[in-house]
Write a protein that holds these residues in place. Structure first.
Motif, PDB file in Angstrom:
ATOM      1  N   VAL A  94      35.038  38.027  49.905  1.00  0.00           N
ATOM      2  CA  VAL A  94      36.123  38.982  50.189  1.00  0.00           C
ATOM      3  C   VAL A  94      37.462  38.401  49.748  1.00  0.00           C
ATOM      4  CG1 VAL A  94      37.429  40.103  52.038  1.00  0.00           C
ATOM      5  CG2 VAL A  94      34.927  40.208  52.044  1.00  0.00           C
ATOM      6  N   ALA A  95      37.680  37.110  50.022  1.00  0.00           N
ATOM      7  CA  ALA A  95      38.920  36.458  49.596  1.00  0.00           C
ATOM      8  C   ALA A  95      39.041  36.473  48.073  1.00  0.00           C
ATOM      9  CB  ALA A  95      38.962  35.022  50.118  1.00  0.00           C
ATOM     10  N   GLU A  96      37.928  36.249  47.393  1.00  0.00           N
ATOM     11  CA  GLU A  96      37.915  36.270  45.924  1.00  0.00           C
ATOM     12  C   GLU A  96      38.230  37.672  45.398  1.00  0.00           C
ATOM     13  OE1 GLU A  96      37.232  34.905  41.955  1.00  0.00           O
ATOM     14  OE2 GLU A  96      37.515  33.779  43.823  1.00  0.00           O
ATOM     15  N   ILE A  97      37.623  38.681  46.003  1.00  0.00           N
ATOM     16  CA  ILE A  97      37.866  40.067  45.586  1.00  0.00           C
ATOM     17  C   ILE A  97      39.330  40.448  45.804  1.00  0.00           C
ATOM     18  CG2 ILE A  97      37.344  42.479  46.139  1.00  0.00           C
ATOM     19  CD1 ILE A  97      34.446  41.496  46.760  1.00  0.00           C
ATOM     20  N   ASN A  98      39.876  40.064  46.963  1.00  0.00           N
ATOM     21  CA  ASN A  98      41.271  40.370  47.257  1.00  0.00           C
ATOM     22  C   ASN A  98      42.208  39.667  46.284  1.00  0.00           C
ATOM     23  OD1 ASN A  98      40.619  42.025  49.410  1.00  0.00           O
ATOM     24  ND2 ASN A  98      40.783  40.398  50.931  1.00  0.00           N
ATOM     25  N   GLN A  99      41.869  38.429  45.923  1.00  0.00           N
ATOM     26  CA  GLN A  99      42.695  37.679  44.961  1.00  0.00           C
ATOM     27  C   GLN A  99      42.677  38.350  43.606  1.00  0.00           C
ATOM     28  OE1 GLN A  99      44.722  35.081  45.433  1.00  0.00           O
ATOM     29  NE2 GLN A  99      45.279  35.178  43.257  1.00  0.00           N
ATOM     30  N   GLN A 100      41.486  38.799  43.175  1.00  0.00           N
ATOM     31  CA  GLN A 100      41.377  39.458  41.877  1.00  0.00           C
ATOM     32  C   GLN A 100      42.141  40.781  41.872  1.00  0.00           C
ATOM     33  OE1 GLN A 100      37.296  39.823  40.663  1.00  0.00           O
ATOM     34  NE2 GLN A 100      36.931  37.618  40.648  1.00  0.00           N
ATOM     35  N   ALA A 101      42.146  41.464  43.019  1.00  0.00           N
ATOM     36  CA  ALA A 101      42.832  42.755  43.103  1.00  0.00           C
ATOM     37  C   ALA A 101      44.344  42.614  42.912  1.00  0.00           C
ATOM     38  CB  ALA A 101      42.531  43.409  44.452  1.00  0.00           C
ATOM     39  N   LEU A 102      44.860  41.430  43.230  1.00  0.00           N
ATOM     40  CA  LEU A 102      46.310  41.199  43.110  1.00  0.00           C
ATOM     41  C   LEU A 102      46.718  40.811  41.692  1.00  0.00           C
ATOM     42  CD1 LEU A 102      46.945  39.193  46.420  1.00  0.00           C
ATOM     43  CD2 LEU A 102      47.512  41.587  45.950  1.00  0.00           C
ATOM     44  N   GLU A 103      45.723  40.449  40.865  1.00  0.00           N
ATOM     45  CA  GLU A 103      46.044  40.019  39.504  1.00  0.00           C
ATOM     46  C   GLU A 103      46.469  41.210  38.628  1.00  0.00           C
ATOM     47  OE1 GLU A 103      42.664  37.939  38.020  1.00  0.00           O
ATOM     48  OE2 GLU A 103      42.736  36.392  39.592  1.00  0.00           O
TER      49      GLU A 103
END
Length: 204
Positions: A192-201
């Motif tokens: 989930v943390a990885e997905i959220n990080q990618q969403a901010l890119e």
């Protein structure tokens, strides 16, 4: 030229291995690569007996377990395979493989592998889902399992103990052994943390 398929395969594999200068990693996949393909059993298979006798000791042999896709791996089975092959096997783990049915995706934790297996293996390869992103949980939980196995090797009291009841359950938080449920929760948190990080890119 050769009296059997096993002797032909071992001869060719040995020659290639020597021609390449006997590399530190050289893997051989036998025709009988799981228990269900052996006749009548791994320990009584003439084919595997010949492979074990003829194949040079530096060559690793691939094994998938009781079946092509094995739900469980036990120390008892690996002892039998090691004895007939005269070396510890390299597990080619098809637990998550979905190339035979691409309608399915496997997202559960790494499980069904008895504690203390690492000391009985020459290596372990994970055959993943065909879909790259679907392998976050499989690879993450495999890493957690691997760390727990390293911990078991560091504490010989626990290494090799065949806790059948622990196969695939959520036990283990108390004694430091691998817990599939806890490994899954840890992987989901990080995913989930990885997905959220990618969403901010930018551009995502």
């Amino acid at each position: 030229v050769f009296p059997s398929l096993a002797q032909a395969q071992a001869s060719v594999a040995n020659e290639v291995y020597q021609e390449l200068g006997q590399p530190s990693i050289f893997l051989f996949c036998p025709t009988e690569y799981c228990s269900s393909l052996c006749s009548p059993s791994p320990s009584q298979s003439c084919y595997l007996q010949t492979i074990g006798q003829e194949l040079l000791p530096g060559i690793g042999v691939i094994w998938t377990g009781p079946k092509v896709v094995s739900q469980e791996l036990s120390a008892v089975l690996l002892e039998e395979v090691e004895a007939v092959l005269r070396r510890r096997p390299v597990i080619w783990d098809n637990l998550y493989a979905n190339d035979y049915d691409c309608r399915r995706v496997f997202l559960g934790p790494y499980m069904g592998r008895a504690p203390g297996l690492m000391s009985r293996l020459h290596g372990l390869l994970l055959n993943p889902n065909c879909e790259l992103q679907a392998n976050f949980i499989p690879i993450h939980t495999l890493g957690t399992w691997f760390r727990s196995e390293l911990g078991s090797c560091a504490h010989p009291d626990h290494a090799g103990t065949e806790a059948v009841a622990a196969l695939g359950d959520s036990q283990g938080a108390q004694d430091g052994s691998y817990s599939p449920q806890e490994a899954l929760e840890l992987a989901l948190r990080d995913w989930v943390a990885e997905i959220n990080q990618q969403a901010l890119e930018p551009g995502r």
